[in-house]
Scaffold this motif. Structure first.
Motif, PDB file in Angstrom:
ATOM      1  N   GLU A  56      18.462  13.311  23.800  1.00  0.00           N
ATOM      2  CA  GLU A  56      19.874  13.607  24.017  1.00  0.00           C
ATOM      3  C   GLU A  56      20.287  13.227  25.435  1.00  0.00           C
ATOM      4  N   GLU A  57      19.401  13.488  26.442  1.00  0.00           N
ATOM      5  CA  GLU A  57      19.765  13.150  27.812  1.00  0.00           C
ATOM      6  C   GLU A  57      19.900  11.644  27.997  1.00  0.00           C
ATOM      7  N   SER A  58      18.971  10.879  27.403  1.00  0.00           N
ATOM      8  CA  SER A  58      19.038   9.430  27.563  1.00  0.00           C
ATOM      9  C   SER A  58      20.237   8.855  26.842  1.00  0.00           C
ATOM     10  N   ALA A  59      20.577   9.463  25.695  1.00  0.00           N
ATOM     11  CA  ALA A  59      21.748   8.982  24.954  1.00  0.00           C
ATOM     12  C   ALA A  59      23.017   9.229  25.721  1.00  0.00           C
ATOM     13  N   ALA A  60      23.058  10.323  26.490  1.00  0.00           N
ATOM     14  CA  ALA A  60      24.273  10.664  27.221  1.00  0.00           C
ATOM     15  C   ALA A  60      24.440   9.804  28.467  1.00  0.00           C
ATOM     16  N   LEU A  61      23.306   9.350  29.090  1.00  0.00           N
ATOM     17  CA  LEU A  61      23.386   8.653  30.363  1.00  0.00           C
ATOM     18  C   LEU A  61      23.475   7.139  30.191  1.00  0.00           C
ATOM     19  N   ALA A  62      22.772   6.583  29.173  1.00  0.00           N
ATOM     20  CA  ALA A  62      22.701   5.134  29.045  1.00  0.00           C
ATOM     21  C   ALA A  62      23.975   4.606  28.394  1.00  0.00           C
ATOM     22  N   PRO A  63      24.407   3.401  28.736  1.00  0.00           N
ATOM     23  CA  PRO A  63      25.605   2.828  28.108  1.00  0.00           C
ATOM     24  C   PRO A  63      25.319   2.422  26.661  1.00  0.00           C
ATOM     25  N   VAL A  64      26.396   2.413  25.861  1.00  0.00           N
ATOM     26  CA  VAL A  64      26.278   2.030  24.456  1.00  0.00           C
ATOM     27  C   VAL A  64      26.240   0.515  24.359  1.00  0.00           C
ATOM     28  N   ARG A  65      25.329  -0.007  23.524  1.00  0.00           N
ATOM     29  CA  ARG A  65      25.221  -1.447  23.317  1.00  0.00           C
ATOM     30  C   ARG A  65      25.456  -1.751  21.845  1.00  0.00           C
ATOM     31  N   PHE A  66      25.981  -2.968  21.598  1.00  0.00           N
ATOM     32  CA  PHE A  66      26.225  -3.428  20.239  1.00  0.00           C
ATOM     33  C   PHE A  66      25.178  -4.483  19.878  1.00  0.00           C
ATOM     34  N   GLU A  84      35.693   5.897  10.722  1.00  0.00           N
ATOM     35  CA  GLU A  84      34.323   5.787  11.230  1.00  0.00           C
ATOM     36  C   GLU A  84      34.236   4.858  12.438  1.00  0.00           C
ATOM     37  N   LEU A  85      35.144   3.890  12.520  1.00  0.00           N
ATOM     38  CA  LEU A  85      35.125   2.961  13.653  1.00  0.00           C
ATOM     39  C   LEU A  85      35.605   3.608  14.946  1.00  0.00           C
ATOM     40  N   ARG A  86      36.055   4.863  14.888  1.00  0.00           N
ATOM     41  CA  ARG A  86      36.399   5.574  16.124  1.00  0.00           C
ATOM     42  C   ARG A  86      35.191   5.685  17.043  1.00  0.00           C
ATOM     43  N   ARG A  87      33.972   5.625  16.462  1.00  0.00           N
ATOM     44  CA  ARG A  87      32.755   5.701  17.278  1.00  0.00           C
ATOM     45  C   ARG A  87      32.598   4.492  18.206  1.00  0.00           C
ATOM     46  N   LEU A  88      33.400   3.431  17.974  1.00  0.00           N
ATOM     47  CA  LEU A  88      33.301   2.244  18.821  1.00  0.00           C
ATOM     48  C   LEU A  88      33.952   2.453  20.187  1.00  0.00           C
ATOM     49  N   ARG A  89      34.775   3.484  20.317  1.00  0.00           N
ATOM     50  CA  ARG A  89      35.572   3.656  21.529  1.00  0.00           C
ATOM     51  C   ARG A  89      34.706   3.674  22.791  1.00  0.00           C
ATOM     52  N   ASP A  90      33.616   4.467  22.761  1.00  0.00           N
ATOM     53  CA  ASP A  90      32.783   4.597  23.964  1.00  0.00           C
ATOM     54  C   ASP A  90      32.208   3.257  24.402  1.00  0.00           C
ATOM     55  N   GLY A  91      31.854   2.416  23.458  1.00  0.00           N
ATOM     56  CA  GLY A  91      31.271   1.134  23.823  1.00  0.00           C
ATOM     57  C   GLY A  91      32.289   0.098  24.266  1.00  0.00           C
ATOM     58  N   LEU A  92      33.599   0.313  23.930  1.00  0.00           N
ATOM     59  CA  LEU A  92      34.630  -0.670  24.264  1.00  0.00           C
ATOM     60  C   LEU A  92      35.462  -0.271  25.475  1.00  0.00           C
ATOM     61  N   LEU A  93      35.186   0.899  26.046  1.00  0.00           N
ATOM     62  CA  LEU A  93      35.997   1.353  27.180  1.00  0.00           C
ATOM     63  C   LEU A  93      35.882   0.427  28.382  1.00  0.00           C
ATOM     64  N   SER A  94      34.719  -0.204  28.549  1.00  0.00           N
ATOM     65  CA  SER A  94      34.520  -1.069  29.718  1.00  0.00           C
ATOM     66  C   SER A  94      35.365  -2.333  29.657  1.00  0.00           C
ATOM     67  N   ILE A  95      35.892  -2.678  28.477  1.00  0.00           N
ATOM     68  CA  ILE A  95      36.681  -3.911  28.330  1.00  0.00           C
ATOM     69  C   ILE A  95      38.063  -3.740  28.939  1.00  0.00           C
ATOM     70  N   GLY A  96      38.609  -2.492  28.878  1.00  0.00           N
ATOM     71  CA  GLY A  96      39.965  -2.255  29.329  1.00  0.00           C
ATOM     72  C   GLY A  96      40.942  -2.471  28.188  1.00  0.00           C
ATOM     73  N   GLY A  97      42.224  -2.309  28.504  1.00  0.00           N
ATOM     74  CA  GLY A  97      43.233  -2.478  27.477  1.00  0.00           C
ATOM     75  C   GLY A  97      43.321  -1.259  26.580  1.00  0.00           C
ATOM     76  N   ASP A  98      44.044  -1.435  25.469  1.00  0.00           N
ATOM     77  CA  ASP A  98      44.251  -0.362  24.499  1.00  0.00           C
ATOM     78  C   ASP A  98      43.080  -0.376  23.510  1.00  0.00           C
ATOM     79  N   THR A  99      42.195   0.615  23.639  1.00  0.00           N
ATOM     80  CA  THR A  99      40.994   0.631  22.792  1.00  0.00           C
ATOM     81  C   THR A  99      41.349   0.792  21.320  1.00  0.00           C
ATOM     82  N   ASP A 100      42.314   1.660  21.005  1.00  0.00           N
ATOM     83  CA  ASP A 100      42.703   1.851  19.603  1.00  0.00           C
ATOM     84  C   ASP A 100      43.287   0.574  19.011  1.00  0.00           C
TER      85      ASP A 100
END
Length: 702
Positions: A17-27, A228-244
């Motif tokens: 859980e700690e590693s999941a919270a600290l490491a960035p999400v990858r696709f 279900e694609l709402r889970r993509l938000r965390d991984g796309l935040l670094s791109i900027g713009g409107d995530t939704d």
């Protein structure tokens, strides 16, 4: 990340859980997901885990690149953490596909190695008897299950590779036997199979009765939903713009396709928006990654294309699949509960998806790459292959007639299909109209029933109020009767008391009169005695004594008279009180009579209200009965319309059978070689046949 958060989403290992919270999400768009690569949990994850925990046999049959392997790996990890022994057998590396003995031997060796069991497979093969499938059953029951005390789940991946096995029916019958044996042998209850692959059950087994899929739970591995694609938000935040807006644009192109979605997200994270809007950037990536590269470069698109291209794929069934897919592209609606195995073949091929009870083109990418032009090209290729077979050879009159008959049959079949479609549309339109009327009548009946319910409720309330009024009136009547009786009793007692007191007063008055008379007589006697005493010369003391006695008697007489007067006054007061009590009793009786009268009037009013409510309820019930009769008539009309629709469907199926027969005849052109061999003795007609062939070529250019 491989394990998404949730009640059972994170595997139990130190620091997960700690590693999941600290490491960035990858696709990751292809292959098995690794740590910190995004995994989106779907309904299939929960269904598969629940079914395997309850030891229910399962099968996951879905197109390629939808996450079957990741689903299996995740379920395996969660089951192992719950104390379930799991093993996965991939049929890709199993030995010879033609040697049944070698195939089963390789399968058994892989199972033994995966479970790390100390079993001498060669010794078992030496002493085992029966067919290879029977020996596999004996091996599992006699060698594996006694050595494994925990529940055992065996995943068999790439099950579609059994399509090339001539003995595949024996394999699936063995699986069915092990399912059925659970009822008699508790050891089999610890063994559960889960089959995964890219095929439909009807393609895997030729015997539709003796198939394990009838008793196995299907796990539908669908594409991601927008939620279900709402889970993509965390991984796309670094791109900027409107995530939704970015997720909406991705979903518009991929339709939730797992691999396409992950691939586009991966490219977005690497390259960013590049100065474009979210919609423009996703459209550019879809064009660059899939549309411009064509069907032969992307592995997913190439796999779909291979299922319909090539000489070995030019079968009547593939032609019917292409025609059904073209109908969907043109807007035809095919309900999943009315579909046949051909439509499920399109589902397995990855061309269509099931949404809201209908088959639709799977997503915008696939519908663009595999468009109507592609479907027409594939169908035309099948026609050209038949005509190409006829070119450059001497075709007899019989063969030419056969070709022309095939073309005429195809045209006739197409006309029949169009007529069946028109009849079906008319029937569906009638059904829709009837259903609309039926829904209107249902709404009317619902309103009437609701109105009746309100009336019944009001009637019950009125009846309850009427009962309360009746009980209150009865109570008031009883109280009035009791008060009247009590007043009469009190008046009687007062009269009796007054009469008694009057009698006592009269008696006291008489006694007082008698005493007064006696006192007067005594006084007179005293006076007479005094006079006689004086005359007789009595002493003054005796005379005074006599006088005092006379005065005493006079006092007694006065006292008695006063007492009589007091008793007379008391009797008069008693009489007055009796009169007052009689007056109060009369007043109470009058009040009781008035209250009884009011209660009787209230009862009559309640009876009138109840009678009115009863009449209203009877009228409403009559209206409801009429509405129910109208609803029954509408239902009968709907059933008639459904019967007509069913007949239209039967007509359509008959037309489809005729079309299939024509396509089978066209696909069976290889039989013309036999006709050619039989016609070798008819060379005298070759000139006429060549002229007919030239005419056919002019009508049907390649």
């Amino acid at each position: 990340m491989t394990t998404p958060p949730g009640d059972e989403s994170v595997l139990h290992r130190p620091g997960a859980e700690e590693s999941a919270a600290l490491a960035p999400v990858r696709f990751k768009g292809r292959g098995m997901l690794l740590e910190q690569e995004l995994y989106i949990e779907r309904q299939a994850d929960r269904e598969l885990l629940g079914a395997l925990r309850s030891r229910q046999h399962c099968h996951v049959l879905a197109p390629r690149q939808v996450g079957k392997s990741n689903l299996r790996v995740r379920a395996t990890a969660l089951l192992r953490s719950a104390g379930v022994r799991c093993v996965s057998l991939d049929l890709t590396g199993i030995a010879s596909r033609s040697d049944e003995e070698a195939w089963y031997s390789s399968l058994i060796r892989r199972l033994t190695s995966a479970l790390a069991l100390p079993i001498d497979v060669d010794a078992f093969r030496t002493r085992a008897q029966g067919r290879p499938s029977e020996r596999m059953i004996e091996f599992l029951h006699g060698e594996v299950l006694p050595r494994v005390s925990e529940p055992l789940v065996i995943f068999i991946d790439e099950i579609d590779l059994t399509l090339d096995l001539p003995f595949r029916d024996d394999f699936f019958r063995a699986l069915l036997f092990m399912q059925d044996a659970r009822a008699d042998d508790a050891a089999w209850q610890r063994l559960t199979f889960c089959l995964l692959g890219v095929a439909s059950p009807i393609d895997l087994v030729s015997d539709l009765v003796a198939t394990p899929f009838n008793k196995s739970q299907p796990i539908e591995l669908r594409d991601f939903t927008r939620e279900e694609l709402r889970r993509l938000r965390d991984g796309l935040l670094s791109i900027g713009g409107d995530t939704d807006a970015l997720i909406d644009a991705i979903f518009a192109w991929t339709g939730g396709h797992p691999a396409f979605t992950q691939q586009i997200c991966e490219r977005l994270v690497l390259q960013g928006l590049d100065g474009r809007t979210e919609v423009e950037r996703v459209a550019d990536l879809a064009d660059e990654m899939y549309l411009r590269r064509g069907r032969g470069v992307d592995p997913i698109l190439a796999d779909i294309d291979r299922r319909f291209s090539g000489a070995d794929r030019e079968t009547p069934q593939s032609s019917r699949l292409l025609k059904s897919y073209k109908d969907l592209l043109q807007g035809a609606q095919i309900r999943t509960d009315e579909a046949n195995h051909l439509h499920f073949g399109l589902l397995i091929a990855g061309l269509v998806a099931e949404r809201d009870g209908f088959f639709t083109p799977r997503n915008k990418i696939i519908a663009t790459v595999f468009d109507e032009a592609w479907a027409d090209e594939q169908l035309e290729q099948r026609v050209r292959s038949v005509i190409g077979w006829a070119q450059g050879r001497e075709v007899t009159t019989e063969e030419l007639k056969f070709l022309l008959a095939g073309r005429e049959a195809a045209k006739k079949q197409e006309e029949e299909r169009i007529q069946a479609e028109l009849a079906r549309e008319r029937a569906l339109s009638d059904v829709r109209q009837t259903r609309a009327r039926y829904r209107w009548l249902q709404a009317l009946v619902f309103v009437v029933v609701a109105f009746l319910s309100v009336l019944v409720l009001l009637f019950r309330e009125e009846a309850a109020d009427h009962e309360k009024v009746r009980q209150e009136a009865q109570r008031l009547r009883e109280e009035a009767a009791a008060a009247q009786k009590q007043a009469k009793e009190e008046a009687r007692k007062a009269r009796e008391d007054a009469a008694q007191r009057r009698s006592e007063a009269e008696r006291a008055q008489r006694e007082a009169g008698d005493a007064a008379a006696k006192a007067k007589e005594a006084a007179e006697e005293a006076k007479t005695a005094l006079a006689k005493a004086k005359a007789a010369g009595l002493s003054a003391a005796d005379a005074k004594q006599k006088q005092r006695d006379a005065e005493l008697l006079a006092s007694v007489a006065s006292f008695l008279e006063a007492n009589a007067s007091a008793k007379r006054q008391e009797a008069e007061r008693a009489t007055a009180e009796a009169d007052l009590a009689r007056l109060k009793a009369d007043q109470a009786a009058a009040e009781a009579i008035e209250r009884a009268t009011r209660a009787e009037n209230a009862r009559k009013l309640a009876d009138e209200i109840a009678a009115n409510a009863k009449r209203d309820a009877e009228a409403a019930l009559a209206a409801a009965k009429r509405s129910a009769d109208e609803a029954a008539e509408a239902k009968r009309q709907a059933q008639l319309a459904q019967q007509e629709a069913a007949q239209a469907k039967l007509d359509k199926e008959a037309a489809e059978k005729a079309r299939d027969k024509a396509l089978d005849e066209v696909g069976a052109m290889s039989s013309a070689k036999q006709l050619k061999a039989e016609a070798d003795g008819a060379r005298a007609e070759a000139a006429e046949a060549r002229r007919a062939l030239e005419s056919c070529r002019r009508q049907c250019p390649p």
